[in-house]
Scaffold this active site. Sequence first.
Site, PDB file in Angstrom:
ATOM      1  N   HIS A 246       0.796  -1.240  -0.117  1.00  0.00           N
ATOM      2  CA  HIS A 246       0.150   0.055  -0.038  1.00  0.00           C
ATOM      3  C   HIS A 246       0.697   1.219   0.111  1.00  0.00           C
ATOM      4  O   HIS A 246       0.418   2.363  -0.690  1.00  0.00           O
ATOM      5  CB  HIS A 246      -1.177  -0.033   1.142  1.00  0.00           C
ATOM      6  N   ASP A 247       2.090   1.411   0.614  1.00  0.00           N
ATOM      7  CA  ASP A 247       2.875   2.392   0.674  1.00  0.00           C
ATOM      8  C   ASP A 247       4.159   2.307  -0.202  1.00  0.00           C
ATOM      9  O   ASP A 247       5.143   3.147   0.285  1.00  0.00           O
ATOM     10  CB  ASP A 247       3.332   2.924   2.122  1.00  0.00           C
ATOM     11  N   LYS A 250       6.337   5.365  -1.421  1.00  0.00           N
ATOM     12  CA  LYS A 250       7.317   5.992  -0.450  1.00  0.00           C
ATOM     13  C   LYS A 250       8.565   6.176  -0.757  1.00  0.00           C
ATOM     14  O   LYS A 250       9.481   6.822  -0.334  1.00  0.00           O
ATOM     15  CB  LYS A 250       6.654   5.699   0.961  1.00  0.00           C
ATOM     16  N   HIS A 275       2.681   9.777  -2.915  1.00  0.00           N
ATOM     17  CA  HIS A 275       3.277   8.240  -2.940  1.00  0.00           C
ATOM     18  C   HIS A 275       2.339   7.377  -3.409  1.00  0.00           C
ATOM     19  O   HIS A 275       2.391   6.310  -3.618  1.00  0.00           O
ATOM     20  CB  HIS A 275       3.598   8.003  -1.492  1.00  0.00           C
TER      21      HIS A 275
END
Length: 396
Positions: A246-247, A250, A275
């Site tokens: 999900h990230d 980043k 992001h």
Amino acid sequence: MDNDHITNKSRLKKDLDPEEMLRVIFDYAAKIANERVLENVLMLMADMGREMIVSDRCTVWLLDSSKNELWSKVAHGLDEIRIPKSAGLVGYAVTHDKAVFIDDAYTNEQYKTYLLNGALATDQQTGYRTKALMVIPFRNSQGDIIGAYQAINKLTECEQFSDKDMEYLTLASSYAGKSLESALLTNEIEETQKEIIFTMGEIGESRSKETGNHVKRVAEYSYLLALGLDLGNEEAELLKIASPMHDIGKVAIPDSVLNKPGKLTDEEFKIMQQHTLIGYNLLKKSKRHILKTAAIVAYEHHEKWNGRGYPRGIKGEDIHIYGRITAIADVFDALGSERVYKKAWELDRILQLIQEERGEHFDPKIVDVFFQQLPAILRVREQYADAASEEPADIQ
């Protein structure tokens, strides 16, 4: 017929005629060709063998060379079982490369030692009565033994397997070896994909000084919520595999923004919001189902039910269910974790906020399921708790 006999007249069947045999073979061949999940392939193989020779039980065993064990996840009437490679009758057949044919397990002397360590010992534990037995090893395309078929108890009046049954099960074994080789390769590829996805998710979190347990917890929470929403085991598992990404976007956010200890400026927050789009663009072109799901999660897990989220400001059911589920899983974990700009919240405060955000940040239905699943969620939270020595985390 005494109580120990496995069959009774109401259960007796007839051997298949040639037309019925062809129908069984073609039906199962079509099902197996369209199945990708290894456990389901094993079950279909077992069902096919059982129907072909009219047996009470049929088990497909696979050889796990790394552990020197034989295992079966779909033995009829049983859960997953593992045995040493040389144990029992199936172990004998595999290690000696020999098909085994027994009319009555309780009177057979030739394989008595193997029966006592296998079928007869299991009978004592379960109360089942083993009589006729067949075990046939099967091979991959290189000729290596990779498992075995085991059939127990003939359900026709004679209660004994015939030479024709051996011939049919040998045919099924030959087909099983080739089909399972393909399924095992597919399974290995998919397991590798899962490992890569999880590792990439950890990399994304480690840049913001997050621990690997964050992605584990979010994955497990998402799985529980998906089950609670009746998405089904397969879809819940898919979301569990994909949500650690999900990230991932980043990785492209500057450290000065990602790990800033204080509140972000408006400009910095705009950079941080990128992001979601970066992660989506990294994943969206993949044709793999898992990565396509991960792309959705990366893109939409910061959208809000009321339309005030980012990056697109979509609302309600316009947000994909995967994004809506991961949103609450991610926020619950973030609030309960130490960040460079805040202390972890107390559980009661977190739960109060989630309830307040029902219909605002979060899908009301998912909030309701969250509270229904809360005992299981808290068990996951405890199981994957961060060690006190680990670095504080940062999520924006």
